[in-house]
Design a protein around this motif. Structure first.
Motif, PDB file in Angstrom:
ATOM      1  N   ASP A  49      23.700 -44.303  48.236  1.00  0.00           N
ATOM      2  CA  ASP A  49      22.815 -43.412  47.481  1.00  0.00           C
ATOM      3  C   ASP A  49      23.173 -43.222  46.020  1.00  0.00           C
ATOM      4  O   ASP A  49      22.310 -42.855  45.220  1.00  0.00           O
ATOM      5  CB  ASP A  49      22.803 -42.028  48.150  1.00  0.00           C
ATOM      6  CG  ASP A  49      22.276 -42.089  49.566  1.00  0.00           C
ATOM      7  OD1 ASP A  49      21.067 -42.300  49.730  1.00  0.00           O
ATOM      8  OD2 ASP A  49      23.082 -41.941  50.505  1.00  0.00           O
ATOM      9  N   GLY A  50      24.437 -43.404  45.647  1.00  0.00           N
ATOM     10  CA  GLY A  50      24.829 -43.109  44.271  1.00  0.00           C
ATOM     11  C   GLY A  50      25.966 -43.989  43.811  1.00  0.00           C
ATOM     12  O   GLY A  50      26.879 -44.302  44.581  1.00  0.00           O
ATOM     13  N   ILE A  51      25.904 -44.403  42.525  1.00  0.00           N
ATOM     14  CA  ILE A  51      26.914 -45.274  41.945  1.00  0.00           C
ATOM     15  C   ILE A  51      27.416 -44.642  40.649  1.00  0.00           C
ATOM     16  O   ILE A  51      26.647 -44.462  39.700  1.00  0.00           O
ATOM     17  CB  ILE A  51      26.345 -46.673  41.671  1.00  0.00           C
ATOM     18  CG1 ILE A  51      25.933 -47.348  42.989  1.00  0.00           C
ATOM     19  CG2 ILE A  51      27.347 -47.535  40.912  1.00  0.00           C
ATOM     20  CD1 ILE A  51      25.229 -48.686  42.803  1.00  0.00           C
TER      21      ILE A  51
ATOM     22  N   LEU B 100      28.058 -42.017  48.267  1.00  0.00           N
ATOM     23  CA  LEU B 100      28.222 -42.292  46.847  1.00  0.00           C
ATOM     24  C   LEU B 100      29.527 -43.034  46.615  1.00  0.00           C
ATOM     25  O   LEU B 100      30.446 -42.963  47.445  1.00  0.00           O
ATOM     26  CB  LEU B 100      28.202 -40.996  46.030  1.00  0.00           C
ATOM     27  CG  LEU B 100      26.836 -40.325  45.810  1.00  0.00           C
ATOM     28  CD1 LEU B 100      26.359 -39.638  47.078  1.00  0.00           C
ATOM     29  CD2 LEU B 100      26.920 -39.309  44.679  1.00  0.00           C
ATOM     30  N   SER B 101      29.609 -43.717  45.455  1.00  0.00           N
ATOM     31  CA  SER B 101      30.769 -44.559  45.162  1.00  0.00           C
ATOM     32  C   SER B 101      31.276 -44.350  43.753  1.00  0.00           C
ATOM     33  O   SER B 101      30.504 -44.133  42.833  1.00  0.00           O
ATOM     34  CB  SER B 101      30.400 -46.040  45.306  1.00  0.00           C
ATOM     35  OG  SER B 101      29.897 -46.346  46.580  1.00  0.00           O
ATOM     36  N   TYR B 102      32.579 -44.494  43.588  1.00  0.00           N
ATOM     37  CA  TYR B 102      33.213 -44.520  42.267  1.00  0.00           C
ATOM     38  C   TYR B 102      34.182 -45.696  42.248  1.00  0.00           C
ATOM     39  O   TYR B 102      34.583 -46.170  43.317  1.00  0.00           O
ATOM     40  CB  TYR B 102      33.938 -43.187  41.994  1.00  0.00           C
ATOM     41  CG  TYR B 102      35.205 -43.026  42.790  1.00  0.00           C
ATOM     42  CD1 TYR B 102      36.438 -43.463  42.286  1.00  0.00           C
ATOM     43  CD2 TYR B 102      35.181 -42.496  44.082  1.00  0.00           C
ATOM     44  CE1 TYR B 102      37.607 -43.349  43.022  1.00  0.00           C
ATOM     45  CE2 TYR B 102      36.343 -42.391  44.829  1.00  0.00           C
ATOM     46  CZ  TYR B 102      37.551 -42.811  44.292  1.00  0.00           C
ATOM     47  OH  TYR B 102      38.704 -42.715  45.031  1.00  0.00           O
TER      48      TYR B 102
ATOM     49  N   LEU C 175      33.266 -42.129  47.959  1.00  0.00           N
ATOM     50  CA  LEU C 175      34.432 -42.961  48.237  1.00  0.00           C
ATOM     51  C   LEU C 175      34.689 -43.966  47.126  1.00  0.00           C
ATOM     52  O   LEU C 175      33.770 -44.371  46.413  1.00  0.00           O
ATOM     53  CB  LEU C 175      34.240 -43.742  49.538  1.00  0.00           C
ATOM     54  CG  LEU C 175      34.087 -42.966  50.850  1.00  0.00           C
ATOM     55  CD1 LEU C 175      33.962 -43.944  52.010  1.00  0.00           C
ATOM     56  CD2 LEU C 175      35.252 -42.011  51.072  1.00  0.00           C
ATOM     57  N   ASN C 176      35.949 -44.399  47.022  1.00  0.00           N
ATOM     58  CA  ASN C 176      36.237 -45.608  46.262  1.00  0.00           C
ATOM     59  C   ASN C 176      35.300 -46.690  46.780  1.00  0.00           C
ATOM     60  O   ASN C 176      35.194 -46.908  47.992  1.00  0.00           O
ATOM     61  CB  ASN C 176      37.696 -46.005  46.487  1.00  0.00           C
ATOM     62  CG  ASN C 176      38.095 -47.247  45.731  1.00  0.00           C
ATOM     63  OD1 ASN C 176      37.458 -48.290  45.842  1.00  0.00           O
ATOM     64  ND2 ASN C 176      39.164 -47.152  44.974  1.00  0.00           N
ATOM     65  N   HIS C 177      34.611 -47.362  45.869  1.00  0.00           N
ATOM     66  CA  HIS C 177      33.530 -48.258  46.283  1.00  0.00           C
ATOM     67  C   HIS C 177      33.968 -49.338  47.258  1.00  0.00           C
ATOM     68  O   HIS C 177      33.174 -49.800  48.096  1.00  0.00           O
ATOM     69  CB  HIS C 177      32.872 -48.889  45.053  1.00  0.00           C
ATOM     70  CG  HIS C 177      33.732 -49.869  44.311  1.00  0.00           C
ATOM     71  ND1 HIS C 177      33.744 -51.214  44.617  1.00  0.00           N
ATOM     72  CD2 HIS C 177      34.588 -49.719  43.271  1.00  0.00           C
ATOM     73  CE1 HIS C 177      34.574 -51.843  43.806  1.00  0.00           C
ATOM     74  NE2 HIS C 177      35.103 -50.957  42.984  1.00  0.00           N
TER      75      HIS C 177
END
Length: 248
Positions: free
Chosen positions: A234-236, A215-217, A194-196
């Motif tokens: 879990d993820g960036i 996870l994020s973007y 997802l969008n962070h």
């Protein structure tokens, strides 16, 4: 993969190779990101007119190359002749648009992890998902950790699932559209990306309750990264490979 099994990927993921420090989605960007210690990379993959997967974010060529028009309407032979580095800086002049296979072999040779965003040219969603997944399944056939396939496009993820059901998939979303979580589960995804700004205690809890990784973007600020870490995601995915140490 599930929440009960170890997540095989590192927390920190370099966006399009090295964020904005090198021409995105090029081998030069991957090498530059690796120089900062990153071992996992995100990239965008679409199809040429002759069915070859290659790296590019936009549908058109103008922003990140000296080409013009829709990239997916050219053969890979034509795409490979373009300069995808000069737009960024003189340092990268002459850098080419890489095939997905070349990038995959670079990652495999160096023991790097890959998040492949399936980025179809409009009206090629299903075919792009199928072909990219088939390529990935072949290239990573003997690897211990497969790539993570993600997409905003439902049809692309359906195509990927049909072609290589054993490869892990993640649903990308920039809004919490109605039924987003159910759709991720229905697609057999292992993660939601997802969008962070969309992650909070409630959304993280819902995703985890559904057995999905979070996870994020695209996370480029300290405060945003710290918030996501405290939420237990879990993820960036970041452009700031120079700011965030993947070893931290």
């Amino acid at each position: 993969m599930s929440l009960t099994t170890p997540w095989p990927y590192p927390r920190w993921i370099a966006h399009r190779g090295a964020g904005k420090l090198a021409p995105e989605n090029t081998l030069a960007a991957f090498r530059h990101g690796a120089s900062f210690g990153y071992t996992m990379f995100e990239c965008d993959v679409k199809l040429s007119a002759d069915g070859v997967p290659f790296l590019l974010h936009d549908a058109s060529l103008q922003r990140t190359s000296n080409g013009r028009g829709i990239a997916g309407e050219l053969s890979y032979g034509e795409l490979a002749q373009l300069d995808a580095g000069s737009w960024h800086s003189r340092t990268f002049a002459g850098e080419g648009i890489p095939s997905f296979e070349n990038v995959a072999r670079y990652c495999l040779h160096n023991g790097f992890f890959l998040n492949i965003e399936i980025k179809p040219t409009p009206d090629t969603e299903r075919a792009t998902g199928e072909i990219v997944a088939a390529y990935a399944a072949h290239l990573w056939a003997s690897a211990s950790v497969p790539p993570l396939l993600t997409s905003f496009k439902i049809e692309a993820l359906e195509g990927a699932a049909a072609a290589a059901p054993h490869l892990p998939r993640g649903l990308l979303a920039d809004t919490l559209f109605r039924g987003w979580l159910d759709k991720a589960v229905q697609l057999g995804c292992v993660a939601v990306v997802l969008n962070h700004a969309l992650w909070d205690t409630e959304t993280v809890a819902k995703a985890q309750a559904a057995g999905l990784r979070t996870l994020s973007y695209t996370v480029n600020d300290d405060w945003a990264a710290q918030r996501l870490i405290e939420l237990g995601t879990d993820g960036i995915i970041t452009d700031r490979v120079d700011l965030f140490s993947p070893a931290s």
